[in-house]
Design a protein around this motif. Structure first.
Motif, short mmCIF file in Angstrom:
data_model
loop_
_atom_site.label_atom_id
_atom_site.label_comp_id
_atom_site.label_asym_id
_atom_site.label_seq_id
_atom_site.Cartn_x
_atom_site.Cartn_y
_atom_site.Cartn_z
N ARG A 1 53.86 62.39 -6.20
CA ARG A 1 53.70 63.77 -5.71
C ARG A 1 54.49 64.77 -6.54
N SER A 2 55.75 64.40 -6.85
CA SER A 2 56.61 65.37 -7.55
C SER A 2 57.61 64.71 -8.49
N GLY A 3 57.43 63.40 -8.78
CA GLY A 3 58.36 62.69 -9.64
C GLY A 3 57.79 62.42 -11.02
N THR A 4 58.19 61.30 -11.60
CA THR A 4 57.80 61.01 -12.98
C THR A 4 56.30 60.74 -13.13
N ALA A 5 55.60 60.43 -12.02
CA ALA A 5 54.16 60.19 -12.07
C ALA A 5 53.39 61.29 -11.34
N GLN A 6 53.96 62.51 -11.32
CA GLN A 6 53.29 63.60 -10.60
C GLN A 6 51.96 63.98 -11.25
N GLY A 7 51.72 63.48 -12.45
CA GLY A 7 50.42 63.70 -13.07
C GLY A 7 49.28 63.17 -12.21
N VAL A 8 49.57 62.18 -11.35
CA VAL A 8 48.55 61.63 -10.46
C VAL A 8 48.07 62.70 -9.49
N SER A 9 49.00 63.38 -8.80
CA SER A 9 48.60 64.41 -7.84
C SER A 9 48.07 65.66 -8.54
N LEU A 10 48.64 65.98 -9.70
CA LEU A 10 48.17 67.15 -10.44
C LEU A 10 46.75 66.97 -10.96
N SER A 11 46.32 65.72 -11.11
CA SER A 11 44.98 65.44 -11.63
C SER A 11 43.91 65.62 -10.56
N GLY A 12 44.34 65.81 -9.31
CA GLY A 12 43.36 65.94 -8.23
C GLY A 12 43.06 64.64 -7.52
N PHE A 13 43.82 63.59 -7.83
CA PHE A 13 43.65 62.32 -7.14
C PHE A 13 44.24 62.46 -5.74
N THR A 14 43.40 62.38 -4.72
CA THR A 14 43.83 62.69 -3.36
C THR A 14 44.09 61.47 -2.49
N THR A 15 43.72 60.30 -2.94
CA THR A 15 43.96 59.09 -2.15
C THR A 15 45.46 58.86 -2.02
N PRO A 16 45.96 58.56 -0.79
CA PRO A 16 47.39 58.26 -0.65
C PRO A 16 47.82 57.19 -1.64
N ALA A 17 48.87 57.45 -2.39
CA ALA A 17 49.29 56.53 -3.45
C ALA A 17 50.80 56.55 -3.59
N ALA A 18 51.33 55.46 -4.12
CA ALA A 18 52.75 55.33 -4.44
C ALA A 18 52.84 54.59 -5.76
N GLY A 19 54.01 54.67 -6.41
CA GLY A 19 54.09 53.96 -7.68
C GLY A 19 55.41 54.16 -8.38
N LYS A 20 55.50 53.59 -9.56
CA LYS A 20 56.69 53.70 -10.38
C LYS A 20 56.32 53.61 -11.84
#
Length: 753
Positions: free
Chosen positions: A645-664
């Motif tokens: 959402r707002s960390g090192t992989a925030q590109g996921v949410s910024l891309s418009g991917f809306t499925t609930p997700a988590a990661g590292k």
């Protein structure tokens, strides 16, 4: 006369020797044929099947029109409700008709249904679900599913798995053996007309054909025409090479005559039509009319009509020259020649010939898993061999999703091409002759089945499977295990940990075995005192390393091992930051366990295995095991959600991917490896980008791996499921409002009740 006698004796002796050697040679050829027929006859290819195509009312929305479209695309036949359904048939009806005809009580809101008989399959799971029914609501959306005989409520509609690859003697082929009686007469006539019209009359070879070939070869000055009968072609394909020499031709003639003494005309023709080379689908050889019908026309051989039969007979002579996908003009001319020959032999009328000539050529199908599916097959074979089985002749039912495999291929190749074209450092390395590589492996969390594997950008260039055999440093991919250990041990020794527990993110040094260890943050930027979730989402090395030392390195290793990590881990401080090598499948298994709230399940490419007799040798029935606290894991997942959402992989949410997700994300020292392991409630996917040697590439997990993960997951069907993670009842989600650098963030974190 006395002078001639010694010469006559010598001539007689030479004649006897020639006859003897000819006899020995013929005997050897005969033995070769007998042995070859025995070996080849009982040497079926290894067949690999994809996962069944599934439709679930609870996961992804499916309309009636979508299901009907898929059924028709797969060759199913629409029938009236009152007609008997055979395998491969379906029928539609209203709620009233359905309710009066089948046992289950339909749910309220159901207005129509579709009854289907699944095509015959050797799949042990699907063979039990031969009869299925889909129930639809007033909006024509799938509302319920039933299966079995008698029908009982089920979780999904499942269609027979598709055969996606076959291997024989480690060579990739596509082959669907079809008995002679099931091959359309038009196809048989087309082949006989253009290849060997005297097949039923000669004894293996044709004198007129040989005469024509000799004349052509003499006038041409070289061996360029064979004059081969179907029997001779079979000998060449079955027992000999395709070299053009007089010695090989003589051997072919003798073996053809011998073959006709061992086999009937029907046996020869059936074998010929099932082994003849008919084209190339990527690295896979198209062998036989059965596979060719599916490849060129996407339909079973028995459903082919005159224009299609003539096209296959045309391709047979030279698949490269008469390829209907690439050489359309050549293909049309050759097909017309076949039809003209059939008309001359009075196999068809002139009207039929002209009508067939006007038929359109086939178009290539969209699916193309052939370039990197071999990586998946390689992984499956490793599992099979580990079980102590020989893959030869087995039917292997896998978890491969054709849609996901294609998406994975496109994601990795597309991103690697993009980086080599536009990233300055990667582009410069490319110019020096080095090729950027990548891998992607994905699994479904519920079953543990691996749905896609890309072990490199091209199997043709390198057969090294990075997804199964790559042993690389994982970097920050390891950090969640550090935080999970703290959450599991919360309350022990008087120390409480939760997502808001403050950590010190400052420079520090630690002495170990006479050495000083001083981990640094990315860009040497430190934040002072920060909550745990903030340290994890921003991948802060200092805060993470100090937390790992606080909870104890042996405990961190114990947590990693319990989740599925099997590689040796040394109890040194740098283990907290992933300064060690792991295999990708280890990492995937651990992250699947995290997605399942600490419940570990075996991950595998295999659903089932049967032998050529239909005996089930293996069937997957995985059982999960709770290996770490589900409450602690839920807290961790809520923290990892902030990474995307707002960390090192925030590109996921910024891309418009809306499925609930988590990661590292993960980035190793000197930027040699870029990782991202992302999970959704339904699926876990791992991506790595880097070079096979330790070349620094300037890529981070965010810039190197995250974009490929996004590209893949946006096309994965399970990403349509918008449900959140299954939070344990013993945790509560608390809303958070945090101001980070004048940007107010709203999110939820999990805490024990």
């Amino acid at each position: 006369m006395k002078k001639l006698k010694p010469y006559l004796i010598l001539l007689a002796a030479l004649s006897c020797l020639v006859i003897l050697f000819a006899g020995i040679w013929t005997y050897q050829l005969n033995s070769r044929i007998q042995e070859g027929l025995e070996q080849k006859k009982f040497l079926p290819p290894t067949e690999y099947y994809a996962a069944p195509v599934e439709f679930s009312a609870k996961l992804v929305t499916t309309s009636k029109s979508e299901l009907v479209s898929v059924l028709k695309l797969r060759g199913y036949r629409s029938r009236d409700w009152n007609q008997r359904l055979f395998p491969g048939d379906f029928a539609e009806a209203s709620r009233e008709v359905c309710q009066n005809s089948v046992p289950p009580i339909l749910p309220e809101g159901v207005t129509s249904c579709l009854l289907l008989a699944v095509k015959e399959t050797a799949d042990p799971e699907l063979s039990k679900l031969a009869l299925q029914m889909a129930a639809f609501d007033s909006q024509d959306q799938l509302a319920a599913a039933f299966s079995g005989n008698p029908l009982q409520e089920a979780t999904k509609i499942a269609l027979e798995p598709e055969l996606f690859a076959q291997y024989l003697d480690q060579q990739p082929i596509m082959q669907n053996y079809t008995p002679l009686g099931e091959i359309p007469t038009q196809c048989l006539n087309a082949v006989l007309a253009i290849e060997d019209s005297q097949f039923l009359e000669h004894s293996g070879f044709s004198f007129p054909g040989i005469a024509r070939a000799l004349l052509s070869n003499v006038t041409g000055g070289k061996v360029k025409q064979g004059g081969s009968t179907i029997t001779q072609q079979m000998v060449k394909n079955y027992f000999l090479t395709s070299e053009r020499t007089l010695k090989r031709k003589a051997t072919e003639l003798v073996m053809s005559v011998l073959l006709e003494t061992h086999s009937s005309k029907d046996q020869i023709l059936e074998t010929y039509l099932n082994i003849i080379y008919l084209g190339q689908n990527g690295p896979f050889q198209i062998r036989g009319f059965g596979a060719a019908a599916q490849y060129y026309f996407n339909k079973p051989l028995e459903q082919l009509e005159l224009p299609e039969c003539a096209m296959l007979a045309a391709v047979l002579n030279s698949p490269g020259l008469y390829d209907p996908f690439l050489k359309t003009e050549n293909a049309i001319k050759r097909r017309s020649l076949v039809l003209d020959r059939m008309q001359t032999l009075k196999m068809i009328s002139s009207e039929d010939a002209e009508k067939a000539k006007s038929a359109t050529l086939p178009t290539r199908q969209s699916y193309s898993v052939n370039e990197t599916a071999p990586y998946y097959i390689n992984a499956a074979n490793k599992e099979i061999i580990k079980m102590g089985l020989d893959p030869l002749g087995l039917k292997v039912f896998t978890g491969l999703s054709l849609v996901e495999q294609q998406a994975a291929q496109q994601a990795i190749r597309g991103h690697l091409d993009q980086l080599e074209a536009h990233n300055k450092k990667v582009k410069k390395i490319k110019e020096s002759g080095k090729t950027l590589e990548g891998l992607l492996v994905s699994a479904h969390n519920q079953s543990g089945l691996i749905s896609a594997i890309v072990g490199g950008r091209s199997y043709r260039l390198t057969q090294f499977n990075r997804a199964t055999d790559g042993h690389r440093q994982v970097g920050s991919i390891m950090k969640p295990f550090v935080y999970l250990t703290a959450l599991i041990d919360s309350g022990k020794n008087g120390k409480v940990y939760d997502p808001l527990t403050p950590l010190n993110d400052i420079p520090f040094s630690y002495r170990f075995d006479g050495q000083k260890w001083s981990p640094e943050n990315y860009g040497r930027k430190y934040f002072g005192q920060v909550p745990m979730y903030f340290a994890l989402k921003n991948s802060l090395n200092s805060a993470t390393a100090q937390l790992g030392l606080e909870v104890g390195i042996p405990r961190v290793i114990e947590t990693a091992k319990s989740l599925g990590i099997e590689s040796p881990l040394s109890p040194v401080p740098s283990v907290t930051l992933g300064a060690f090598e792991l295999y990708p499948l280890e990492v995937l298994k651990a992250y699947v366990a995290l997605a399942r709230m600490g419940n570990s399940i075996p991950i595998s490419t295999l659903r089932a295995i049967t032998n050529e007799k239909g005996l089930t040798l293996y069937e997957s029935h995985p059982e999960g095991q709770q290996v770490v606290s589900e409450v602690a894991t839920a807290e961790l997942i809520s923290m990892m959600k902030q990474t995307v959402r707002s960390g090192t992989a925030q590109g996921v949410s910024l891309s418009g991917f809306t499925t609930p997700a988590a990661g590292k994300t993960g980035t190793t020292s000197d930027y040699k490896d870029a990782w991202f392991s992302g999970i959704t409630p339904e699926q876990s996917t791992l991506v790595w980008i880097g070079y096979d040697d330790p070349t620094s590439n300037s890529l981070t997990g965010a810039s190197g791996a995250v974009p490929a993960w996004i590209s893949f997951m946006k096309k994965a069907p399970l990403s349509q499921v918008q449900n959140d993670f299954s939070w344990p009842e013993s945790v509560e989600l608390r809303p958070m409002e945090v101001d980070e650098e004048n940007k107010v963030l709203h999110f939820e974190l999990a805490f024990p009740k």
